[in-house]
Structures are given as C-alpha cells and as structure tokens.
Design a protein around this motif. Sequence first.
Motif, PDB file in Angstrom:
ATOM      1  N   HIS A   9       0.804  -1.222   0.000  1.00 61.84           N
ATOM      2  CA  HIS A   9       0.000   0.000   0.000  1.00 61.84           C
ATOM      3  C   HIS A   9       0.835   1.269   0.000  1.00 61.84           C
ATOM      4  N   THR A  10       2.115   1.174   0.418  1.00 65.23           N
ATOM      5  CA  THR A  10       2.948   2.383   0.415  1.00 65.23           C
ATOM      6  C   THR A  10       3.193   2.853  -1.019  1.00 65.23           C
ATOM      7  N   LEU A  11       3.204   1.902  -1.960  1.00 64.45           N
ATOM      8  CA  LEU A  11       3.374   2.292  -3.362  1.00 64.45           C
ATOM      9  C   LEU A  11       2.243   3.203  -3.776  1.00 64.45           C
ATOM     10  N   TYR A  12       1.106   2.848  -3.231  1.00 61.15           N
ATOM     11  CA  TYR A  12      -0.060   3.663  -3.555  1.00 61.15           C
ATOM     12  C   TYR A  12       0.130   5.079  -3.003  1.00 61.15           C
ATOM     13  N   GLU A  13       0.737   5.128  -1.826  1.00 65.35           N
ATOM     14  CA  GLU A  13       0.990   6.446  -1.225  1.00 65.35           C
ATOM     15  C   GLU A  13       1.917   7.253  -2.129  1.00 65.35           C
ATOM     16  N   ASP A  14       2.948   6.574  -2.645  1.00 63.44           N
ATOM     17  CA  ASP A  14       3.884   7.256  -3.559  1.00 63.44           C
ATOM     18  C   ASP A  14       3.125   7.838  -4.743  1.00 63.44           C
ATOM     19  N   ILE A  15       2.258   6.996  -5.306  1.00 69.69           N
ATOM     20  CA  ILE A  15       1.507   7.440  -6.483  1.00 69.69           C
ATOM     21  C   ILE A  15       0.653   8.645  -6.118  1.00 69.69           C
ATOM     22  N   LYS A  16       0.074   8.550  -4.915  1.00 73.30           N
ATOM     23  CA  LYS A  16      -0.772   9.670  -4.482  1.00 73.30           C
ATOM     24  C   LYS A  16       0.045  10.952  -4.387  1.00 73.30           C
ATOM     25  N   MET A  17       1.254  10.767  -3.870  1.00 79.01           N
ATOM     26  CA  MET A  17       2.106  11.937  -3.728  1.00 79.01           C
ATOM     27  C   MET A  17       2.467  12.511  -5.100  1.00 79.01           C
ATOM     28  N   ARG A  18       2.724  11.594  -6.007  1.00 83.28           N
ATOM     29  CA  ARG A  18       3.082  12.045  -7.363  1.00 83.28           C
ATOM     30  C   ARG A  18       1.901  12.782  -7.987  1.00 83.28           C
ATOM     31  N   LEU A  19       0.721  12.265  -7.738  1.00 84.87           N
ATOM     32  CA  LEU A  19      -0.468  12.920  -8.284  1.00 84.87           C
ATOM     33  C   LEU A  19      -0.628  14.319  -7.693  1.00 84.87           C
ATOM     34  N   ASN A  20      -0.322  14.391  -6.416  1.00 87.22           N
ATOM     35  CA  ASN A  20      -0.425  15.677  -5.735  1.00 87.22           C
ATOM     36  C   ASN A  20       0.574  16.664  -6.334  1.00 87.22           C
ATOM     37  N   THR A  21       1.777  16.163  -6.535  1.00 86.83           N
ATOM     38  CA  THR A  21       2.823  17.017  -7.110  1.00 86.83           C
ATOM     39  C   THR A  21       2.429  17.455  -8.520  1.00 86.83           C
ATOM     40  N   GLU A  22       1.817  16.532  -9.230  1.00 84.68           N
ATOM     41  CA  GLU A  22       1.390  16.861 -10.600  1.00 84.68           C
ATOM     42  C   GLU A  22       0.392  18.030 -10.578  1.00 84.68           C
ATOM     43  N   ASP A  40      13.681  16.915  -8.959  1.00 84.44           N
ATOM     44  CA  ASP A  40      12.521  16.522  -8.160  1.00 84.44           C
ATOM     45  C   ASP A  40      11.187  16.684  -8.899  1.00 84.44           C
ATOM     46  N   PHE A  41      11.209  17.250 -10.058  1.00 84.16           N
ATOM     47  CA  PHE A  41       9.910  17.394 -10.738  1.00 84.16           C
ATOM     48  C   PHE A  41       9.952  17.204 -12.255  1.00 84.16           C
ATOM     49  N   ILE A  42      11.194  17.232 -12.859  1.00 82.83           N
ATOM     50  CA  ILE A  42      11.231  17.132 -14.328  1.00 82.83           C
ATOM     51  C   ILE A  42      10.707  15.771 -14.825  1.00 82.83           C
ATOM     52  N   SER A  43      11.150  14.698 -14.149  1.00 81.15           N
ATOM     53  CA  SER A  43      10.698  13.382 -14.642  1.00 81.15           C
ATOM     54  C   SER A  43       9.183  13.247 -14.533  1.00 81.15           C
ATOM     55  N   LEU A  44       8.622  13.784 -13.427  1.00 81.17           N
ATOM     56  CA  LEU A  44       7.161  13.734 -13.281  1.00 81.17           C
ATOM     57  C   LEU A  44       6.486  14.574 -14.356  1.00 81.17           C
ATOM     58  N   ALA A  45       7.118  15.738 -14.649  1.00 78.80           N
ATOM     59  CA  ALA A  45       6.565  16.608 -15.705  1.00 78.80           C
ATOM     60  C   ALA A  45       6.610  15.888 -17.048  1.00 78.80           C
ATOM     61  N   GLU A  46       7.709  15.130 -17.234  1.00 81.13           N
ATOM     62  CA  GLU A  46       7.822  14.382 -18.498  1.00 81.13           C
ATOM     63  C   GLU A  46       6.737  13.310 -18.598  1.00 81.13           C
ATOM     64  N   GLU A  47       6.569  12.580 -17.507  1.00 78.77           N
ATOM     65  CA  GLU A  47       5.566  11.498 -17.532  1.00 78.77           C
ATOM     66  C   GLU A  47       4.148  12.028 -17.678  1.00 78.77           C
ATOM     67  N   SER A  48       3.894  13.179 -17.099  1.00 86.75           N
ATOM     68  CA  SER A  48       2.522  13.714 -17.131  1.00 86.75           C
ATOM     69  C   SER A  48       2.263  14.576 -18.354  1.00 86.75           C
ATOM     70  N   GLY A  49       3.309  14.841 -19.122  1.00 93.12           N
ATOM     71  CA  GLY A  49       3.121  15.674 -20.312  1.00 93.12           C
ATOM     72  C   GLY A  49       3.247  17.165 -20.009  1.00 93.12           C
ATOM     73  N   LEU A  50       3.424  17.490 -18.729  1.00 97.74           N
ATOM     74  CA  LEU A  50       3.523  18.918 -18.370  1.00 97.74           C
ATOM     75  C   LEU A  50       4.858  19.513 -18.811  1.00 97.74           C
ATOM     76  N   ILE A  51       5.765  18.620 -19.248  1.00 93.30           N
ATOM     77  CA  ILE A  51       7.062  19.110 -19.707  1.00 93.30           C
ATOM     78  C   ILE A  51       6.923  20.042 -20.928  1.00 93.30           C
ATOM     79  N   ASN A  52       5.853  19.840 -21.677  1.00 94.12           N
ATOM     80  CA  ASN A  52       5.661  20.683 -22.867  1.00 94.12           C
ATOM     81  C   ASN A  52       5.426  22.154 -22.491  1.00 94.12           C
ATOM     82  N   PRO A  53       4.372  22.422 -21.664  1.00 98.33           N
ATOM     83  CA  PRO A  53       4.229  23.851 -21.279  1.00 98.33           C
ATOM     84  C   PRO A  53       5.425  24.387 -20.493  1.00 98.33           C
TER      85      PRO A  53
END
Length: 898
Positions: free
Chosen positions: A632-645, A693-706
């Motif tokens: 379940h901690t993995l889920y927490e990580d994902i939640k955190m990533r979603l929050n960061t997104e 701390d945020f570029i890879s997440l931006a890349e995965e979420s597509g936010l890297i474009n803006p």
Amino acid sequence: MHAKNQGDYPRDSSPKISFIQRHLRLVILWPLSALLLIALLWGVVYSKLENDKKILQENAAKQAVSISKAYAQYLTRSIEQLDQLAQQIKYGWEQSKGYLGFEEMIGKGLLNVPQFSSVAIYDVDGRPLTTSVPVTQMFTVSDREYFKFHAHNMSTELRISTPTIGRLSKERIVQVTRRLENEDGTFAGVLVLGLAPEFFTLFADDPILGHDGVLAFIGNDGVERVAQMRGRKNDALSLVSFPLRPEHSASNIVSNTRQYADTDTHFIATQKLKGYPFFVMVGLSKEDILLPYENNLALYRKIALFGSALLLLFATAAMWMSVRLAWRKQQADAIRETYRIATEGGNEGFYILLPMRDRNEFITDFQVVDCNEKGASFYNMSKDKFTGVKVSDFYSGEYFDKVMQAYRIAMETGFFEDDYQVPADSPIDAEWLKRKFVRSDNGLAITLRDISEPKRHEREMSRLATEDGLTALPNRHWFMSYLPKALENAKANATMLAILFIDLDDFKNVNDTLGHSAGDQLLCTVAKRLRSVLRPSDKVIRIGGDEFTVILEAIHSEEEAAHIAHAINQVLREPFEIPRDTTSQKNRIGCSIGISIFPRDGQDVETLIKNADIAMYAAKTGSKGQFRFYDHTLYEDIKMRLNTEQELQQAIKEDQFLIYYQPRVQTQTGKLLGIEALIRWQHPTRGLVLPNDFISLAEESGLINPIGELVVDKVCAQLASWRKQGVEVVPVSVNVSPHQFNEGKVKKSIAASLAKHGIPASLLEIELTESAMMRNIGDIFDELTAINEMGIKVHVDDFGTGYSSLSLLQRLDMDILKIDQAFTSQLGRGKDGEIFFTAIVSMAKALGMRVVAEGVETLEQLHILQTLSCDEVQGYYVAWPLPADNIADIIRKQNLFP
Ligand SMILES: Nc1nc2c(ncn2[C@@H]2O[C@H](COP(=O)(O)O[C@H]3[C@@H](O)[C@H](n4cnc5c(=O)[nH]c(N)nc54)O[C@@H]3COP(=O)(O)O)[C@@H](O)[C@H]2O)c(=O)[nH]1
C-alpha cells in the motif's frame, strides 16, 4: 401487389366442413353410443319393472286362488252348520207332528237365535206356523220364489236366496230354506232361516283382500247371493255384474278382465263349494297389487331419466373433446407436414420424436415418427428407413444419456436450444450443430442445422480478436475476459492467484535504433522466453507494445510468484540476438515486473490489475530490471506524485518557475562562452525545488511541454532584458526533454519565443541528453535537424552515458559534446578518466564538435582538462547556477576563473 383487406376475403368454412365429414365417425360415435346406452338403460329398467309386475301379478293370482279356497272352505263350513241346523229343526218339527214351537226350542237351547235375524216355519199356504220373531200381522210367503220351489219340488236340498227384505224380520236378509214334509212325503211347509247378508261375507274383513278386493258368494245358477267389496258398504249385488260361465264352477283365475261397479281391474279366482251348488269368487284389485310396481315405476323412470341426461351430457362432452383433439391433431399434423415440406429443400434436418415410457411413466427412449430427407441424411439414411428408428439405435452409454437429458429437458420445459459440439464418436458427420427442440403435442419437434462452418469462422474471429497478431499470445481482450473467470475459480477453490505486469526496459531504444522489424523480432523472442520459464497452466499475455502480463493460478505462496518473476527477469536479461542485414547484433534489454496477489492485494479484477500496474510502475521508477510486489505504500507514492502533478499544474498557471544560469567558459582562458539555463521551482511551501525533483514527473505527465515552452520564453525574455540593459550577451543553452519532441512543436515554440522577444537564433542553444537522443532518435531527428537549420546549436548533454554512435552524432551535425560530470569527477583519480577524455576530445575534434567538461569542481580538474585540450568547462569551480540578476556582473568579467 395490393393486399386485400381482411374483410374482402369470403369466410371459408369448407375446411371445417370437410374436417367434420372426414371425422363423422367421431361426431356420431359418442352420441350414438350414448343413445344405445340410454336404450339399454331404459330396456333394463322396463324389463325389470315388467318382471316385477309379472311376479306381482303371478303372486296376486296365487294369492286370489288361496283366498278363494279359504273363503270356499269357510262358506262350506258355515252352510254345513246351517244345513245341520235346518235338518235338526226339520227333524224336530216333523217328529213333533207339526207342534214344535220355536219358543220351546230356544228354551231347550236347540236354537241359537241371535245369529239369525229370524227363523220361521211356514205352512203349505205360506203362512207362519212358528217364528223366532213375534208375528204382529199375518202374512204369507207363498209368492216367494223359494216357497214355490219347495212346494213343487220333492228336493230336500238346502236353498239360499239372494238378499231380500224379510216379511217377518223386516230386515234385509238372506233366506236359507228347506222343504218340510209330512210322513207320506207330501209338502208340509218350508223352514226359513233369515241371516244377515254379512254372515256370508264376514270373511271379507280379512285384510289380505286389500283395499279394493272383491268377495262374492255365487250359486251354480250364476246368481250372486252375496258380494262384498272391501271398504264399501253398498249392496254387493248392485255393484257386481258377474255373468257365470261354466269354467267358473271350479277353481279359476281370471286376470284383468272383469269390470266391477268400481271400474277397477281385478285378479279373480273362483272356487266351488264342496257338496253345495255354490262357488265363491275372490277378486284382488289390480291397483292394490301393482301399487309397489307403480311406485317403483316412478322411481326407476326418474333414475333412468337422470342416467340418460348424464349419458347425453357425457356423450356431448366426449364428442366435443374428441373432435377438438382430432382438430388439433390435424392442425399439428398440417403444421408438421408444412414444416417438413418447407425444410425439405433447406439446410435444416427436421424430426418428430415420440417418447417411449416405462411403467412409471419415465421416458426411456424416443422414436422417430417423421423427418425430412435432410434430417435422415445427417445419419446417412433415407427418410423411409430413418422413420421408426429409436434414439437408442444410434447412441449408447454416456452419449445416449446426454442426448436423452437434452430431450427430457425439452419435454419438461417445452423448449431447448443450444449449439452442440458433436463428439467424435457421433453418427452425425458434422462438427457443430444448432439444436432446437420444441415440445409438440406428446412429442418433440427437432431441427438440426450444421453450423460447423460458421463456428469455424467464429472461432477464427474469436482467435483473431483474442490473440496478439505478432506473438500469437493471447491479447488484452482475452486477458480482460479470462481474468474474471480465473478469479472466480480462485475464490471457489480458495487458492492464490498472481498477476505479473511486465514492462520491457529500453525496448523503445531497440525500436528506434534498429527499426520496428527488429523490435518485432525481439518481442517474439520475449514471448518465447516468457513461455519457456512458465508452467503450462500459466497464462502469458501481450497487453500491447512492450507490456506483457502473466497470470499464475493456483499458487500457494508469494514465493512462488517471486520465483517465477525472478526467472522472467533472468531470462529477459539474456542478450537478444537480432539479425541485421548479413550480420546479427546482440542487444540487451530487461524488464520491470509488478506483482499483485489475490486475495491479499485485491478481491476484484480492477483492483488487482491496478495494483499490479502500480507495483510495475514502482519497479520501473526504481532500479530497472527488478520485480516488485504491490504494497500500500506504493499507492501512497503514487498519491504523492499525483499531488505534485496538481501542484505543477498550479505552478504553470501561477508562473512559480525561475531560471538560474550557469556560465560555461573557455578552458584555457576562463572566458565566458555561454550560459546554461536551469529551471527552479519556487514552491509556495517547499521553497526552491530542484529540477531532478519534478522534471521526470513533468515528463511522464506531459507537463514538460508547457514547462519547456515557458523556459524558452523566459530565457528569450531575459536575453532581451540583458540586451536592453546593454549587457554583451553570450548564447544561452536550454535543456530540452525528448518528450517535448513527441508533439513536434519544439521548433515552432522556439521560433515563436525568439520572434516575440526579438532574439536572434544564434543566442539560443539547446541541450539534449545523449541517452534521450538515442532512445528517441526516430521521433526527434527531423525536428532536431530543422532546429539546427534555424541556426540554433545543439549540445549533446551528459555524453558518455547513452551509448551513442559516432555516425549518428555525425548525421545529426551536433555542435557541442558535454561530457557527463561523472567522468569529470574521475579526473585526477587515475589514468582512466584522462584516457576517456583524450579519446572523446580527439573524436569530437574529428567530427568538428567542441567538448565541454561538466561538473568541474576543482582547480586540479581544470588543469587536467587544460592539458587534455578540452574546449570548455562548466562547474561549481567556475560558477554555481545563479539567478539572472547575479549573472549580468559575471558576463561583464573577462575571466571567470577564480
Ligand atoms: N528539460 C529540462 N531539464 C532541465 C532544465 N533545467 C535543468 N534541467 C535538468 O535538470 C537536471 C538537474 O539540474 P540542476 O539541478 O540544475 O543541476 C545542474 C547543475 O546545478 C549541476 N552542476 C553544475 N556544476 C556542477 C558541479 O560542479 N558539480 C555538480 N555536482 N553539479 C553541478 O549540474 C546540472 C546541470 O547538468 P546538465 O544539464 O547535464 O548540464 C539536469 O540534468 C538538467 O539537465 C530545464 O529547464 N529543462
């Protein structure tokens, strides 16, 4: 063609009429039977009644005879007594020479007067000589018939008269008379005994005569002396007319022939009196005798009428039902016949089967009573031969039981339909049949259609729909339809089930560098290798692209899943040999595996898939080539990533990004040659957040474009600002993520920002990591070339980590190689670092590229790089990344070395 209104058609009743004509037998059978039964019933009733009547009549006749005998005896005795008395009186009178007086006789007890109305002796002139009743007035009986008879006849016989009014007694009496004679036999007078007529009919009181019985005392001369009808006090003679016939002189029966004054019919019996010229007649009333018969007649008529009505009702109902049954049967036959004819030329085999039952009504077999040619041909027989066969003639054992089960279901429910896979030992030459059983009347109407071809097609379609075309593994569609069943099994059997999500590492690299065909070959090999390490019962599925799943059913522990995941990791880590033109190339990939286990990680398909995916994602984001179980901690990580997104989206909106700048200088002189733009996120709560701390997440979420567009725009704006301030600017390099190239808008947005801020392309440079470039070269090559052609220099960032090929770098016409700081940090620690640098510098020179050493932190490193003729350096030793405001001063410096 115009359809006629329903009303236009004449109502045709001829089918019904012809049906009735054909089934006339049914129409008349029941009523006729009923009529016959009714006739029989009435016949039996009447016959019984007649028999009863006959018995009654015979009994009545016998009874009349026996009564008449008794009556005759009674009268004979009575007359004998009278005769005796008359003899005694005659004797006494004759002995007394005519002086016997009745007073004396009565006094001596010789004469019992009370039974007589009168007793008298008359002289030769008919005058009373002596009487039991005092004579008040002289009279003569010489005119009486009896007197005349005795006076002129020597006969001594006793005579009895018809009732008359006695001149002595003045009463109605019957006179019993006897001739009196002198000694010489001459007429001396007449003895007269006067008796009430009832004396002779006392017998009639006997109840055996019945209510309307008749009793008569008659002389042989045919004249009734006394007659009496029971219950009637009238003078019998006035009531009865009874002409004497010779046969009446003896015992006799005359039935139903005599009409008496009461008009009744009587059963008559006569009986002659012994020794006297009289006979008696007894008549029993027919009405009395037949009273029980009449009563029974009424009752039996009612019963017969009721029975007749019931029979008629039953016959009508039976006729109606049998006609209706026949009509329905005819309809069913017609439908069956029509269907048979209709299917005769078609593809459907048609059969009518009748059930065969045992004593307990259990269906034990079926018999074919009708079929069409097609139906018979399924069994390689002709219609004629096939009609009459039984199911048990073709099937036996388990197969027979199965066929019978389907038939019985149809018999019970009325309908059965299925697609039936014909067993190999079936007499039917087909692979699949569509079977339809419909209960009709008492049997089954069956249609069979050979659907082998459509089924084959369906199977092929299903295979295509559920199979991956490249690897021949089951595909996602199959996976999604199979997993729920597997889960149900696991629940039912209380076993564990594991889902392994496998994602190939660096597969895109192979695709991009070696081409899609090579990628396809690799995927096929992956499929084979996966199969090679799995049990036959395990399922391996290609979900899409480089993603595979494995379903492990009926496992007993997490270790089993771990063991298999490890085996998969190992087998996919082995180099893949991919043929290229005439040679072959060995490639290494690997895979990341996420595992979810039922029941621990989820109870339903969706949860288990989601959790396997999360685990795989975690495996992927960690060190690659691993497997991870879901927790379940993995889920927490994902939640955190979603929050960061979400926060990143907010940051874009609110422009929370800053650009830091880090100078790049000439190795030998420290002269500023360029500046690298490095993004920073001014987080509202976390402070300054670094790009790692945020570029890879931006890349995965597509936010890297803006974000990428934002960085270029900010840099251009800053360049414009410096220029405006009169600062002699140098080119600024911007890091571009390979993900930005996916949309193909990099060149466009760069051009737009340059134009917007009036910055020449030569002042902007872009940095692309070597590994990113190598992985995505197919996608980015054209656009990179176009950017290059705009006059924008391209740097290969983090060189040395991405296995790039020199020829590719040459093709891309790169300007600067930035050697990763990992290599710089090796300088001064041994010869290897310097050797690497020497090689790179000479290679870059050969390709016309400049070399930049990244991460220069010490003077020693700088000196080494200076000796190795490295063109440029960048690092904390020269300058830290700084905000734009701090950079203007640096730009103005001639030498940035400390
Ligand atoms: N797509 C984008 N990527 C960006 C952007 N801005 C930055 N980045 C990438 O983020 C990575 C980390 O950057 P950062 O934290 O800014 O680190 C850079 C320097 O601070 C660091 N550096 C510089 N000199 C030294 C040194 O002497 N020692 C040392 N340990 N670190 C040093 O190096 C990073 C710059 O590296 P590189 O880009 O390879 O030149 C980084 O990978 C950036 O690429 C962005 O806007 N877009």
